[in-house]
Design a protein around this motif. Structure first.
Motif, mmCIF file in Angstrom:
data_model
loop_
_atom_site.group_PDB
_atom_site.id
_atom_site.type_symbol
_atom_site.label_atom_id
_atom_site.label_comp_id
_atom_site.label_asym_id
_atom_site.label_seq_id
_atom_site.Cartn_x
_atom_site.Cartn_y
_atom_site.Cartn_z
ATOM 1 N N HIS A 95 50.676 -20.891 -13.157
ATOM 2 C CA HIS A 95 50.017 -21.899 -13.994
ATOM 3 C C HIS A 95 49.985 -21.494 -15.465
ATOM 4 N N TYR A 96 49.715 -20.217 -15.724
ATOM 5 C CA TYR A 96 49.573 -19.751 -17.100
ATOM 6 C C TYR A 96 50.839 -19.098 -17.659
ATOM 7 N N GLY A 97 51.851 -18.938 -16.840
ATOM 8 C CA GLY A 97 53.044 -18.243 -17.302
ATOM 9 C C GLY A 97 52.827 -16.752 -17.410
ATOM 10 N N TRP A 98 51.924 -16.235 -16.591
ATOM 11 C CA TRP A 98 51.647 -14.805 -16.562
ATOM 12 C C TRP A 98 52.530 -14.132 -15.506
ATOM 13 N N ARG A 99 52.561 -12.815 -15.552
ATOM 14 C CA ARG A 99 53.252 -12.031 -14.518
ATOM 15 C C ARG A 99 52.205 -11.265 -13.718
ATOM 16 N N LEU A 100 52.301 -11.352 -12.411
ATOM 17 C CA LEU A 100 51.317 -10.745 -11.524
ATOM 18 C C LEU A 100 51.812 -9.401 -11.004
ATOM 19 N N GLU A 101 50.925 -8.401 -11.040
ATOM 20 C CA GLU A 101 51.192 -7.113 -10.406
ATOM 21 C C GLU A 101 50.012 -6.767 -9.496
ATOM 22 N N ILE A 102 50.304 -6.550 -8.224
ATOM 23 C CA ILE A 102 49.273 -6.141 -7.270
ATOM 24 C C ILE A 102 49.108 -4.630 -7.383
ATOM 25 N N ILE A 103 47.923 -4.195 -7.767
ATOM 26 C CA ILE A 103 47.660 -2.770 -7.995
ATOM 27 C C ILE A 103 47.064 -2.109 -6.763
ATOM 28 N N ASP A 104 46.115 -2.777 -6.136
ATOM 29 C CA ASP A 104 45.379 -2.195 -5.011
ATOM 30 C C ASP A 104 44.899 -3.348 -4.130
ATOM 31 N N LYS A 105 44.213 -3.006 -3.059
ATOM 32 C CA LYS A 105 43.734 -4.038 -2.134
ATOM 33 C C LYS A 105 42.743 -4.987 -2.786
ATOM 34 N N ASP A 106 42.115 -4.561 -3.895
ATOM 35 C CA ASP A 106 41.168 -5.430 -4.592
ATOM 36 C C ASP A 106 41.371 -5.419 -6.108
ATOM 37 N N LEU A 164 47.748 -18.719 -10.150
ATOM 38 C CA LEU A 164 47.286 -18.492 -11.528
ATOM 39 C C LEU A 164 48.420 -18.024 -12.424
ATOM 40 N N ALA A 165 49.183 -17.066 -11.934
ATOM 41 C CA ALA A 165 50.291 -16.533 -12.719
ATOM 42 C C ALA A 165 51.292 -17.641 -13.064
#
Length: 217
Positions: A194-205, A191-192
């Protein structure tokens, strides 16, 4: 019938799991695990399932649950930022919690806060807490959220993530008949990109997707 991924519209879907009630297929492009449309509930049956929930705004346990998304989000935005809780539910708990801390969040929910005017504005941040797994048209939903989000905005998503096939077989999360799309970390990475977004994993969910400044539409 040809199965098509509801997120990337790919046709490379393989059987991921089967149980007594439903089949689950995984897209080989974006890694989304989805339930085929023939297993979807009717709108009436879906709402009846939601009506069983007791997610009250004054429930301290539910507040603790929501705070796993809300607290890291509010630490990243100013009180002047305007937000939208997409799929807020009957109790509208998250917006009430944010309001108590000086933030303004509009509410939208297909069944409990169907306010079209809320979808006619743009926002500095959008929250989806336990929502994205319920929405059949994943591609349409993400495109809509992209339109609703301002440049440099944050999309905060809470949903339990797919780990592997072995874990999936005993995963209680798949047993909810209203859960039809299951996202892996690799899906959010797709998704990141595809849309040119930046992903940050915050927690397990919990994941945050940042709409970078160069993405303006």
């Amino acid at each position: 019938m040809l199965n098509i991924c509801p997120l990337c519209h790919g046709t490379e879907l393989l059987v991921y799991h089967q149980d007594k009630k439903r089949d689950y297929h995984q897209c080989q492009i974006c890694q989304l695990v989805s339930v085929p449309p023939e297993f979807y509930l009717s709108a009436e049956a879906e709402k009846a399932e939601y009506d069983k929930h007791e997610n009250r705004a004054d429930d301290l346990g539910y507040q603790t649950f929501l705070n796993r998304t809300l607290e890291p989000l509010l630490s990243r935005v100013s009180t002047s930022a305007k937000g939208l809780d997409f799929g807020c539910g009957e109790g509208k708990a998250l917006s009430m919690m944010a309001k108590a801390r000086g933030y303004q969040i509009d509410n939208y929910d297909l069944y409990y806060a169907n306010n079209p005017e809320a979808l006619a504005r743009q926002y500095d941040f959008i929250t989806l807490t336990e929502v994205i797994e319920h929405v059949s048209d994943a591609a349409g939903l993400l495109a809509q959220l992209d339109r609703l989000l301002k440049p440099n905005g944050i999309l905060a998503v809470m949903t339990k993530r797919v780990q592997d096939q072995t874990a999936f077989t005993r995963w209680h999360y798949k047993n909810d008949p209203t859960h039809i799309n299951f996202y892996a970390e690799a899906t959010f990475e797709w998704l990141a990109h595809h849309y040119g977004w930046r992903l940050e994993i915050i927690d397990k969910d919990v994941v945050f997707l940042y709409k970078e400044m160069h993405k303006v539409n």
